[in-house]
Design an enzyme around this catalytic site. Sequence first.
Site: not given
Length: 297
Positions: A260, A203, A264, A245, A243, A258, A7, A137
């Site tokens: 984070n 992205y 990002g 998901d 954050r 999951e 990443e 990612s």
Amino acid sequence: MGGLSAERDVSLRTGAAVSKALRSLGYDVVDIDVGKDLAARLVTEKVDVAWIALHGRYGEDGSVQGLLESLFIPYTGSGVLASALGMEKVYAKQIFTNHGIPTPPYKVFSEAGAAKAAVDSLPFPFPVVVKPSREGSSVGVHVCKTKEAYLAAVEDASKYAGFLLVEQFIKGREVQGAVLDDEALGVIEVVVAREFYDAEAKYKAGSGTKYLFPAPLPADQYARVNEVCLAVHKALGCKGASRSDVIATESGDVYVLEINTLPGMTETSLLPKIASGRGIDFPTLCERILLSASLKA
């Protein structure tokens, strides 16, 4: 920023955005593209506080956090243990389950041969999701509707770090919940033109991905997503921002995929979008994360 993981490019974009924001507020910022000389750079630059803008292995997994602890340099985000647990999806899911946090049923394999041999004996039907357990990612993630797709996905995912994680595919809306300083900030829905929210959808310019904040969920389901995202943050012992998901189903259920621990901070990233929807502009968000920096181990 930058670093050695798959990443790296996303991390460089995160680092550049954060650096610009903190400079605009008058902070003295040095950008460090992380390599094997990181310890020496930190000493040479006389770093007072480290704003970690790394993603993936060697940065989000507790490695850099441990180095900073050893150098007595306060840093942003979660500590060594929470970072390591958050990066390893298998262990994170075990903690979710132990805390009663809903997550899709799954099976873990230590290598590709065992995963391929189990194609006819998985404890849930196709479609399934195949992913490496220590990447972010959406690197190496595949949604598989057939045995042939599954076998190819296992081969690809096995190239990356960690276990091979096979999950039951849960049909629903892809939403993300953010937490900042132990407060649930809100939930955003990600509407993709692709099969799922993969790296291209995240992205690539022109991918057709749309973001809806606040997520147009029923009020009780929206509250439930906030609740489970905060529960995940606390269960792993996270600090600063995180954050998660989540899949929100038509029946009203929610499933955490999951977490984070270093979200990002690019122009398309979800934590800044959620914060903006709550009236927190990007420089203020970066400063709040900076001011939460500490030694944590």
